[in-house]
Write a protein that holds these residues in place. Structure first.
Motif, PDB file in Angstrom:
ATOM      1  N   ILE A 112       0.823  -1.216   0.000  1.00  0.00           N
ATOM      2  CA  ILE A 112       0.000   0.000   0.000  1.00  0.00           C
ATOM      3  C   ILE A 112       0.857   1.266   0.000  1.00  0.00           C
ATOM      4  O   ILE A 112       0.336   2.356  -0.206  1.00  0.00           O
ATOM      5  N   GLU A 113       2.143   1.100   0.225  1.00  0.00           N
ATOM      6  CA  GLU A 113       3.104   2.192   0.060  1.00  0.00           C
ATOM      7  C   GLU A 113       4.380   1.565  -0.482  1.00  0.00           C
ATOM      8  O   GLU A 113       4.946   0.670   0.145  1.00  0.00           O
ATOM      9  N   ALA A 114       4.823   2.014  -1.652  1.00  0.00           N
ATOM     10  CA  ALA A 114       5.972   1.409  -2.325  1.00  0.00           C
ATOM     11  C   ALA A 114       7.151   1.232  -1.374  1.00  0.00           C
ATOM     12  O   ALA A 114       7.354   2.040  -0.466  1.00  0.00           O
ATOM     13  N   GLY A 115       7.908   0.169  -1.589  1.00  0.00           N
ATOM     14  CA  GLY A 115       9.022  -0.078  -0.692  1.00  0.00           C
ATOM     15  C   GLY A 115       9.922  -1.193  -1.178  1.00  0.00           C
ATOM     16  O   GLY A 115      10.021  -1.462  -2.380  1.00  0.00           O
ATOM     17  N   GLU A 116      10.543  -1.853  -0.208  1.00  0.00           N
ATOM     18  CA  GLU A 116      11.451  -2.947  -0.511  1.00  0.00           C
ATOM     19  C   GLU A 116      11.325  -4.005   0.573  1.00  0.00           C
ATOM     20  O   GLU A 116      11.136  -3.691   1.751  1.00  0.00           O
ATOM     21  N   VAL A 117      11.417  -5.253   0.147  1.00  0.00           N
ATOM     22  CA  VAL A 117      11.376  -6.388   1.074  1.00  0.00           C
ATOM     23  C   VAL A 117      12.585  -7.272   0.816  1.00  0.00           C
ATOM     24  O   VAL A 117      13.202  -7.214  -0.249  1.00  0.00           O
ATOM     25  N   LEU A 118      12.895  -8.096   1.812  1.00  0.00           N
ATOM     26  CA  LEU A 118      13.843  -9.184   1.622  1.00  0.00           C
ATOM     27  C   LEU A 118      13.027 -10.466   1.564  1.00  0.00           C
ATOM     28  O   LEU A 118      12.154 -10.694   2.410  1.00  0.00           O
ATOM     29  N   VAL A 119      13.296 -11.286   0.581  1.00  0.00           N
ATOM     30  CA  VAL A 119      12.547 -12.502   0.323  1.00  0.00           C
ATOM     31  C   VAL A 119      13.384 -13.696   0.779  1.00  0.00           C
ATOM     32  O   VAL A 119      14.575 -13.765   0.485  1.00  0.00           O
ATOM     33  N   SER A 120      12.754 -14.614   1.507  1.00  0.00           N
ATOM     34  CA  SER A 120      13.441 -15.845   1.904  1.00  0.00           C
ATOM     35  C   SER A 120      12.481 -17.022   1.776  1.00  0.00           C
ATOM     36  O   SER A 120      11.264 -16.851   1.787  1.00  0.00           O
ATOM     37  N   THR A 121      13.051 -18.203   1.669  1.00  0.00           N
ATOM     38  CA  THR A 121      12.265 -19.420   1.502  1.00  0.00           C
ATOM     39  C   THR A 121      12.261 -20.237   2.788  1.00  0.00           C
ATOM     40  O   THR A 121      13.130 -20.064   3.651  1.00  0.00           O
ATOM     41  N   LEU A 122      11.315 -21.146   2.894  1.00  0.00           N
ATOM     42  CA  LEU A 122      11.277 -22.056   4.041  1.00  0.00           C
ATOM     43  C   LEU A 122      12.496 -22.972   4.023  1.00  0.00           C
ATOM     44  O   LEU A 122      13.123 -23.202   5.067  1.00  0.00           O
ATOM     45  N   GLU A 123      12.847 -23.457   2.852  1.00  0.00           N
ATOM     46  CA  GLU A 123      14.035 -24.311   2.734  1.00  0.00           C
ATOM     47  C   GLU A 123      15.280 -23.564   3.211  1.00  0.00           C
ATOM     48  O   GLU A 123      16.098 -24.091   3.969  1.00  0.00           O
ATOM     49  N   GLY A 124      15.405 -22.323   2.801  1.00  0.00           N
ATOM     50  CA  GLY A 124      16.539 -21.512   3.229  1.00  0.00           C
ATOM     51  C   GLY A 124      16.524 -21.252   4.720  1.00  0.00           C
ATOM     52  O   GLY A 124      17.562 -21.306   5.388  1.00  0.00           O
TER      53      GLY A 124
END
Length: 187
Positions: free
Chosen positions: A97-109
């Motif tokens: 709802i407000e532009a930004g940045e995320v860090l993505v991670s997996t369950l395996e990781g």
């Protein structure tokens, strides 16, 4: 990646070598306003750590009415956790709802990182515990408080969100009508 290190070090200390081991498990992703990270029915392979921006986690009932479970801002984690941990289809949506940045991670990781570095297992356990406590407090507030009390608690806990999020969304999160929120807001 310094935000990630600072976030982790709020719970556990890290050496430079340990952080070098952690970094490859997280991928940065920029998000645009109104972009969906998860849609109902998706295979949910990721959880997200918010670096910037504001997101909402919600579901739709059979009539299409939206129910917001969580807003997420900097240093908050989000996913459809039932789908993420149990390898099920998503029942939730995550929308920026407000532009930004995320860090993505997996369950395996996450599992591999936790087994290789005990500090991260402790970190994840503490984050899950704190999230569970926050969820219980939210449910308790929704079940046993007045709209005024819910609004006051939201205002106290998240004054920055009160200014950043459209009032319509705050009303949905609090389980009140837009008109009721306007009356509460004017008090």
């Amino acid at each position: 990646m310094e935000k990630l290190r600072k976030h982790i070090e709020e719970i556990v200390s890290l050496t430079d070598d340990e952080f070098d081991l952690i970094k490859p498990f997280f991928t940065p992703k920029r998000t645009l306003k109104n972009q969906f990270l998860i849609n109902e029915g998706d295979d949910v392979q990721f959880e997200f750590l918010v670096l910037s921006g504001i997101f909402k986690v919600f579901y739709l009932d059979e009539q299409g009415k939206e129910f917001i479970l969580q807003f997420a801002k900097e240093n908050w984690w989000m996913s459809d956790y039932q789908a993420f941990f149990q390898n099920k289809k998503a029942t939730m949506y995550i929308e920026c709802i407000e532009a930004g940045e995320v860090l993505v991670s997996t369950l395996e990781g996450r599992e591999k990182l936790s087994s290789e570095l005990h500090k991260m297992e402790h970190f994840y356990r503490m984050k899950l515990t704190n999230g569970y406590i926050a969820l219980q407090q939210r449910v308790k507030l929704l079940l046993s408080s007045t709209p005024q009390q819910r609004y006051e608690e939201f205002s106290k806990l998240y004054p920055d969100l009160l200014q950043s999020i459209p009032k319509k969304l705050i009303a949905e999160y609090l389980g009140v009508s837009r008109e009721t929120l306007s009356r509460l807001y004017s008090k």
